[in-house]
Design an enzyme around this catalytic site. Structure first.
Site, PDB file in Angstrom:
ATOM      1  N   SER A 217       0.850  -1.186   0.000  1.00  0.00           N
ATOM      2  CA  SER A 217       0.000   0.000   0.000  1.00  0.00           C
ATOM      3  C   SER A 217       0.893   1.246   0.000  1.00  0.00           C
ATOM      4  O   SER A 217       1.689   1.432  -0.918  1.00  0.00           O
ATOM      5  CB  SER A 217      -0.945  -0.038   1.203  1.00  0.00           C
ATOM      6  OG  SER A 217      -1.933   0.953   1.109  1.00  0.00           O
ATOM      7  N   ASP A 452      -8.326  -6.118  -4.914  1.00  0.00           N
ATOM      8  CA  ASP A 452      -7.930  -4.960  -4.099  1.00  0.00           C
ATOM      9  C   ASP A 452      -8.951  -3.843  -4.278  1.00  0.00           C
ATOM     10  O   ASP A 452      -9.213  -3.417  -5.404  1.00  0.00           O
ATOM     11  CB  ASP A 452      -6.547  -4.480  -4.521  1.00  0.00           C
ATOM     12  CG  ASP A 452      -5.937  -3.477  -3.556  1.00  0.00           C
ATOM     13  OD1 ASP A 452      -6.648  -2.537  -3.140  1.00  0.00           O
ATOM     14  OD2 ASP A 452      -4.756  -3.621  -3.213  1.00  0.00           O
ATOM     15  N   HIS A 491      -6.959  -6.037  -0.188  1.00  0.00           N
ATOM     16  CA  HIS A 491      -5.843  -5.105  -0.055  1.00  0.00           C
ATOM     17  C   HIS A 491      -4.740  -5.690   0.832  1.00  0.00           C
ATOM     18  O   HIS A 491      -4.928  -5.827   2.043  1.00  0.00           O
ATOM     19  CB  HIS A 491      -6.339  -3.776   0.513  1.00  0.00           C
ATOM     20  CG  HIS A 491      -5.314  -2.698   0.512  1.00  0.00           C
ATOM     21  ND1 HIS A 491      -4.601  -2.356  -0.606  1.00  0.00           N
ATOM     22  CD2 HIS A 491      -4.870  -1.876   1.510  1.00  0.00           C
ATOM     23  CE1 HIS A 491      -3.775  -1.375  -0.315  1.00  0.00           C
ATOM     24  NE2 HIS A 491      -3.907  -1.076   0.961  1.00  0.00           N
TER      25      HIS A 491
END
Length: 559
Positions: A217, A452, A491
């Protein structure tokens, strides 16, 4: 360095020049390190001796010895303990910002007594602002199945982490100050890497033999940033779900999806829409099943996974009710909202403002809901788009900051321009020539979940294709960079996926043994008991051979 502030009337170009002049800037030289020390701190005075080290602008706050067999990584409750190591905490470059708040670059460095000669920078995420224990977090959900052994510290690495140059996860705690914004963009990571390498050299009496960066991320963005701004610092970088276009693309998509879904959400008693109820869990499960019905069998195995979500031609219109809405179909407005959201945001002229999203089975997972819809049963939404992205846009991504920003009022014609100045400093999607990084043998691995919900796997695929074009073809790109799309994964981890895989081992084997990863072994941690699969280097995907147990990776090939 004196803190700087941006007047509301400043032009984007002027702001960009101010930002670019702050902090470490673009520096291709390696971090300073004191190599070949005659006497190491470890040999002469042990962990406590680190407190006596003097580095410009740095205060060592503590150096604590941790005995072997006493500490496990957070969340690991059974099995092996971490090896003996020294925990060093400190701050660099403290100052009072133009926002009248105290700012500094916080860092934690863990130095194992039995050192492998390797160094890992552990990436952060979100708005940062907290100092995560520097234990060497690996990729995906590997720790859920491998425990302590998944962590770099347990493998003998020295590991560092940083808070990104500010204290507090609310973007208002740093976004009003120009220097703090620059620290979060790149300078805090530059300084932390330099400090860590210097302390490592003094502690052990020698430099690290190999240096790595791993992050997901925001941490993935940080890894890409290092390959571009500071290309000599690391030998290997693993960038998972990289937030490469967060301040000028994914944030716009967050506004787009939030508006599309709230527009169809049923109201409360006062007529205010409840975002979380735009789709029930049953609705999302129906969409997931529809995706699987359309695309699951393409890889030769009907197993609840779409190995190539980017090629799935699903259209939610096949689920539209012919009559009244029930749990077995979607309303016309739900279908329309999904079609618009998955196509990606556009301005009124039809120009794309971010990538599209792949259709994948992970849409029914709680991780997808938490970002897109949330679970609040009131008109005050709690989706992470609202609680995190709206906050970051208001105080960091917009120039100047806008404390009154409402993500549901984002204007797709005029507001993207407000993101441009900071995007030029913060985002990493523009640079596709990594020659300064690869010229010394640097390698990079990307991982991205097919489901995601905040950064589209299609965007990372697009970047990888552009990287290949710049490199002169896919074969050339694969000599230094590999991309692995993880089917079903949300994610960074989670979802109906084989989301436990060892990215650290993959990059180490490539850098130190020359073994390029054509595939990475992966296991399921929750959804599919006992399942393993190969994650295949893009553009290949996993296909069932047609015989043998479909739960076993040995019966799948990358093609």
């Amino acid at each position: 360095m004196q803190a700087r502030t941006f007047p509301a009337s400043a032009s984007a170009a002027a702001i960009l020049l101010l930002l670019a002049g702050c902090g470490g800037g673009d520096d291709n030289s390696a971090p300073a390190a004191q190599s070949n020390a005659t006497t190491s701190i470890l040999a002469s005075s042990g962990c406590a001796g680190v407190t006596k080290v003097s580095l410009p602008g740095v205060t060592i706050q503590s150096a604590t010895e941790v005995a072997a067999g006493t500490v496990r990584p957070s969340g690991v409750t059974t099995g092996d303990f971490l090896p003996a190591h020294c925990v060093v905490r400190g701050v660099a470059d403290p100052y009072i910002g133009t926002d009248n708040l105290d700012h500094a670059i916080g860092f934690e460095l863990r130095l194992p007594t039995a050192w492998s000669g390797q160094f890992m920078f552990q990436g952060g995420g979100g708005n940062d602002g907290t100092l995560a224990p520097a234990m060497g977090t690996n990729t995906g959900a590997l720790a859920a199945s491998a425990g302590t052994g998944a962590y770099a510290l347990a493998r003998g690495f020295a590991v560092v982490s940083t808070d990104g140059g500010h204290q507090g996860t609310d973007a208002a705690s740093y976004g009003k100050d120009a220097r703090a914004r620059t620290d979060h963009a790149y300078n805090a990571y530059d300084r932390t890497a330099q400090i860590a390498k210097s302390l490592i050299a003094q502690y052990y009496g020698r430099n690290a033999e190999h240096s790595y960066f791993l992050g997901c991320s925001g941490g993935g963005r940080q890894g890409m940033m290092f390959s571009q701004r500071f290309p000599s610092y690391f030998d290997g970088i693993v960038a998972s779900a990289p937030a490469m276009k967060v301040s000028s693309g994914a944030s716009i998509a967050a506004a787009w999806d939030s508006q599309q879904y709230r527009a169809i959400a049923p109201p409360d008693a006062s007529g205010n829409p409840i975002l979380a109820n735009a789709f029930s869990n049953a609705d999302l499960a129906l969409v997931s099943k529809g995706v699987l019905d359309a695309c699951d069998a393409k890889d030769g195995a009907v197993d609840g996974m779409v190995q190539d979500p980017a090629s799935c031609g699903f259209d939610p219109a096949v689920l539209q009710c012919s009559g009244a809405k029930t749990d077995s179909c979607l309303s016309a407005v739900q279908v329309s909202a999904l079609q618009k959201a998955f196509a990606g945001p556009r301005d009124s002229a039809g120009n794309a403002l971010y990538s599209s999203w792949p259709w994948d089975a992970g849409i029914s997972n709680a991780g997808w809901r938490s970002w897109k819809l949330g679970s609040s049963q009131t008109a005050t939404p709690d989706s992470r788009y609202v609680t995190l992205i709206q906050n970051a846009m208001a105080y960091e991504f917009f120039t100047p900051f806008d404390a009154n920003f409402d993500i549901f009022k984002f204007n797709f014609d005029t507001d993207p321009a407000r993101l441009a100045a900071y995007s030029a400093v913060y985002d990493t999607y523009r640079t596709t020539d990594l020659t300064p990084y690869t010229s010394h043998g640097g390698k990079m691995i990307f991982f991205h979940g097919g489901s995601d919900p905040i950064f589209s796997a299609n965007d990372t695929i697009d970047y990888y294709k552009r990287l290949a074009t710049t490199a002169g073809g896919m074969a050339n790109a694969q000599s230094f960079a590999r991309l692995f799309v993880v089917p079903g994964m949300n994610h960074c981890s989670g979802g109906p996926a084989t989301d436990a895989y060892d990215g650290l081992a993959a990059i180490v084997n490539w850098v130190e043994k020359g073994t390029a990863p054509d595939s990475v072994p992966a296991r399921s941690t929750a959804s599919f008991a006992g399942r393993s699969r190969p994650l295949c280097a893009y553009p290949k995907t996993a296909h069932y051979t047609g015989s043998g147990n479909i739960e076993d990776a040995a019966n799948f090939v990358c093609q």
